[in-house]
Design a protein around this motif. Structure first.
Motif, short mmCIF file in Angstrom:
data_model
loop_
_atom_site.label_atom_id
_atom_site.label_comp_id
_atom_site.label_asym_id
_atom_site.label_seq_id
_atom_site.Cartn_x
_atom_site.Cartn_y
_atom_site.Cartn_z
N GLY A 1 -41.93 -37.26 -10.25
CA GLY A 1 -43.27 -37.37 -10.79
C GLY A 1 -43.26 -37.79 -12.24
O GLY A 1 -42.21 -38.13 -12.80
N GLU A 2 -44.43 -37.74 -12.85
CA GLU A 2 -44.62 -38.18 -14.24
C GLU A 2 -45.14 -37.01 -15.06
O GLU A 2 -46.05 -36.30 -14.64
N ALA A 3 -44.55 -36.82 -16.24
CA ALA A 3 -45.05 -35.80 -17.17
C ALA A 3 -46.41 -36.25 -17.69
O ALA A 3 -46.53 -37.35 -18.24
N ILE A 4 -47.44 -35.41 -17.49
CA ILE A 4 -48.79 -35.81 -17.89
C ILE A 4 -49.41 -34.87 -18.91
O ILE A 4 -50.50 -35.14 -19.42
N GLY A 5 -48.77 -33.76 -19.22
CA GLY A 5 -49.31 -32.83 -20.21
C GLY A 5 -48.24 -31.86 -20.66
O GLY A 5 -47.34 -31.52 -19.89
N GLU B 1 -35.20 -30.03 -24.67
CA GLU B 1 -36.47 -30.66 -25.02
C GLU B 1 -37.31 -30.85 -23.76
O GLU B 1 -36.78 -31.15 -22.69
N LEU B 2 -38.62 -30.68 -23.89
CA LEU B 2 -39.52 -30.99 -22.79
C LEU B 2 -39.62 -32.51 -22.66
O LEU B 2 -39.55 -33.22 -23.66
N PRO B 3 -39.81 -33.01 -21.44
CA PRO B 3 -40.00 -34.45 -21.27
C PRO B 3 -41.24 -34.92 -22.03
O PRO B 3 -42.23 -34.21 -22.13
N VAL B 4 -41.17 -36.11 -22.55
CA VAL B 4 -42.29 -36.73 -23.25
C VAL B 4 -43.34 -37.15 -22.23
O VAL B 4 -43.00 -37.52 -21.10
N ILE B 5 -44.60 -37.09 -22.60
CA ILE B 5 -45.68 -37.51 -21.71
C ILE B 5 -45.43 -38.96 -21.30
O ILE B 5 -45.11 -39.80 -22.12
N GLY B 6 -45.56 -39.22 -19.99
CA GLY B 6 -45.32 -40.55 -19.45
C GLY B 6 -43.93 -40.73 -18.87
O GLY B 6 -43.65 -41.71 -18.18
N THR B 7 -43.03 -39.77 -19.12
CA THR B 7 -41.66 -39.84 -18.62
C THR B 7 -41.62 -39.53 -17.13
O THR B 7 -42.27 -38.61 -16.66
N GLU B 8 -40.83 -40.31 -16.37
CA GLU B 8 -40.59 -40.01 -14.96
C GLU B 8 -39.50 -38.95 -14.88
O GLU B 8 -38.48 -39.05 -15.56
N VAL B 9 -39.74 -37.92 -14.08
CA VAL B 9 -38.80 -36.82 -13.93
C VAL B 9 -38.59 -36.52 -12.45
O VAL B 9 -39.37 -36.95 -11.61
N ALA B 10 -37.53 -35.76 -12.16
CA ALA B 10 -37.26 -35.33 -10.79
C ALA B 10 -36.91 -33.85 -10.82
O ALA B 10 -36.38 -33.35 -11.82
N GLY B 11 -37.23 -33.16 -9.74
CA GLY B 11 -36.94 -31.74 -9.68
C GLY B 11 -37.21 -31.18 -8.30
O GLY B 11 -37.47 -31.92 -7.35
N THR B 12 -37.16 -29.86 -8.21
CA THR B 12 -37.37 -29.16 -6.96
C THR B 12 -38.47 -28.12 -7.13
O THR B 12 -38.49 -27.40 -8.13
N ILE B 13 -39.39 -28.08 -6.18
CA ILE B 13 -40.41 -27.04 -6.19
C ILE B 13 -39.73 -25.72 -5.85
O ILE B 13 -39.05 -25.61 -4.83
N ILE B 14 -39.89 -24.74 -6.72
CA ILE B 14 -39.21 -23.46 -6.54
C ILE B 14 -40.16 -22.31 -6.25
O ILE B 14 -39.71 -21.20 -5.93
#
Length: 102
Positions: free
Chosen positions: A35-39, A69-82
């Motif tokens: 997904g994308e960091a939006i906030g 560091e938290l991802p910058v807004i607009g950055t594409e990230v990957a992860g797992t729903i926990i």
């Protein structure tokens, strides 16, 4: 706009839209997601989850190693729903980059 406010800008889903995306999101909860960091907030970063219109998850700071560091807004990230909560439509995500060795 302060980076620590909920972004009221085009392309960021409204609260009602996020609520309406809950059932489609529940069908694909577990496993990897992108997904994308939006906030950003002091407690974590909100991520729009790819593949489910208007679905938003939270990656909490408490899930990071010290000084990450938290991802910058607009950055594409990957992860797992926990974790998820049906009663308030919340999804928590652990980002893959937070699992990498320092």
């Amino acid at each position: 706009m302060d980076e620590y406010t909920w972004p009221a800008v085009p392309g960021v889903p409204a609260t009602d839209a996020v609520r309406q995306s809950w059932l489609p999101l529940r069908r694909c909860l577990w496993g990897p997601h992108a997904g994308e960091a939006i906030g950003r907030q002091w407690f974590g970063v909100f991520i729009r989850i790819d593949g489910v219109p208007d679905a938003v998850g939270l990656a909490e700071v408490g899930r990071t190693r010290h000084a990450m560091e938290l991802p910058v807004i607009g950055t594409e990230v990957a992860g797992t729903i926990i974790w998820h909560a049906d009663h308030n439509h919340q999804v928590k995500i652990k980002l893959d980059e937070w699992d990498r060795p320092e």
